[in-house]
Motif scaffolding. Structure first.
Motif, PDB file in Angstrom:
ATOM      1  N   UNK A   1       0.851  -1.182   0.047  1.00 23.64           N
ATOM      2  CA  UNK A   1       0.003   0.213  -0.031  1.00 23.64           C
ATOM      3  C   UNK A   1       1.047   1.194  -0.151  1.00 23.64           C
ATOM      4  N   UNK A   2       0.521   2.075  -0.797  1.00 15.57           N
ATOM      5  CA  UNK A   2       1.376   3.211  -1.315  1.00 15.57           C
ATOM      6  C   UNK A   2       2.959   2.811  -1.341  1.00 15.57           C
ATOM      7  N   UNK A   3       4.040   3.234  -0.336  1.00 21.15           N
ATOM      8  CA  UNK A   3       5.348   2.767  -0.392  1.00 21.15           C
ATOM      9  C   UNK A   3       5.704   1.752   0.737  1.00 21.15           C
ATOM     10  N   UNK A   4       4.467   1.097   1.158  1.00 15.26           N
ATOM     11  CA  UNK A   4       4.831   0.142   2.290  1.00 15.26           C
ATOM     12  C   UNK A   4       4.540  -1.290   1.985  1.00 15.26           C
ATOM     13  N   UNK A   5       5.170  -2.158   2.499  1.00 18.05           N
ATOM     14  CA  UNK A   5       5.026  -3.412   2.317  1.00 18.05           C
ATOM     15  C   UNK A   5       4.625  -4.117   3.748  1.00 18.05           C
ATOM     16  N   UNK A   6       3.505  -4.856   3.824  1.00 20.09           N
ATOM     17  CA  UNK A   6       3.270  -5.304   5.196  1.00 20.09           C
ATOM     18  C   UNK A   6       3.424  -7.036   5.187  1.00 20.09           C
ATOM     19  N   UNK A   7       4.110  -7.323   6.109  1.00 19.75           N
ATOM     20  CA  UNK A   7       4.312  -8.891   6.374  1.00 19.75           C
ATOM     21  C   UNK A   7       3.025  -9.473   6.601  1.00 19.75           C
ATOM     22  N   UNK A   8       2.831 -10.543   5.975  1.00 26.76           N
ATOM     23  CA  UNK A   8       1.898 -11.423   5.884  1.00 26.76           C
ATOM     24  C   UNK A   8       1.476 -12.181   7.129  1.00 26.76           C
ATOM     25  N   UNK A   9       2.785 -12.356   8.077  1.00 25.68           N
ATOM     26  CA  UNK A   9       2.547 -13.246   8.960  1.00 25.68           C
ATOM     27  C   UNK A   9       1.943 -12.618  10.254  1.00 25.68           C
ATOM     28  N   UNK A  10       2.714 -11.355  10.725  1.00 28.21           N
ATOM     29  CA  UNK A  10       2.201 -10.546  12.025  1.00 28.21           C
ATOM     30  C   UNK A  10       1.888  -9.158  11.851  1.00 28.21           C
ATOM     31  N   UNK A  11       1.859  -8.751  10.322  1.00 27.23           N
ATOM     32  CA  UNK A  11       1.186  -7.525  10.009  1.00 27.23           C
ATOM     33  C   UNK A  11       2.307  -6.234  10.099  1.00 27.23           C
ATOM     34  N   UNK A  12       3.455  -6.536  10.467  1.00 29.39           N
ATOM     35  CA  UNK A  12       4.565  -5.529  10.593  1.00 29.39           C
ATOM     36  C   UNK A  12       4.651  -4.866   9.203  1.00 29.39           C
TER      37      UNK A  12
END
Length: 101
Positions: free
Chosen positions: A53-64
């Motif tokens: 999202x935008x310039x962020x990537x979210x780890x699928x496991x814990x949401x970091x």
């Protein structure tokens, strides 16, 4: 490693590649490509399986979340940045540059 073409990458759909023995997560946003280490600094999960999202990537496991431009850990549970790599695009070929830092 076979070359990766910018035109073959889908916008905001990260891909895992192995370059020089390192697993990297490459993400195209518009005509830019960002390269970060593929392993989340919190959980050893593959970031290329996460959402962008935008310039962020979210780890699928814990949401970091991590900033694709800087590698900065933006949300807990991660508090350590991921390594980033400079990228250039030459004749539609994505080139990742490794430095000694």
């Amino acid at each position: 490693m076979s070359s990766i073409k910018l035109s073959a990458m889908r916008d905001r759909k990260p891909v895992k590649v192995n370059i020089n023995g390192e697993d990297l997560c490459l993400t195209r946003i518009g005509n830019e490509v960002f390269a970060i280490n593929d392993t989340c600094t919190h959980s050893e999960a593959s970031l290329s399986e996460g959402d962008v999202t935008d310039f962020k990537i979210e780890c699928w496991l814990h949401g970091a979340e991590f900033d694709l431009r800087t590698g900065e850990a933006l949300t807990l549970p991660a508090n350590i940045a991921v390594k980033t790599y400079p990228v250039s695009i030459v004749d539609d070929v994505v080139e990742v540059h490794f430095t000694d830092k």
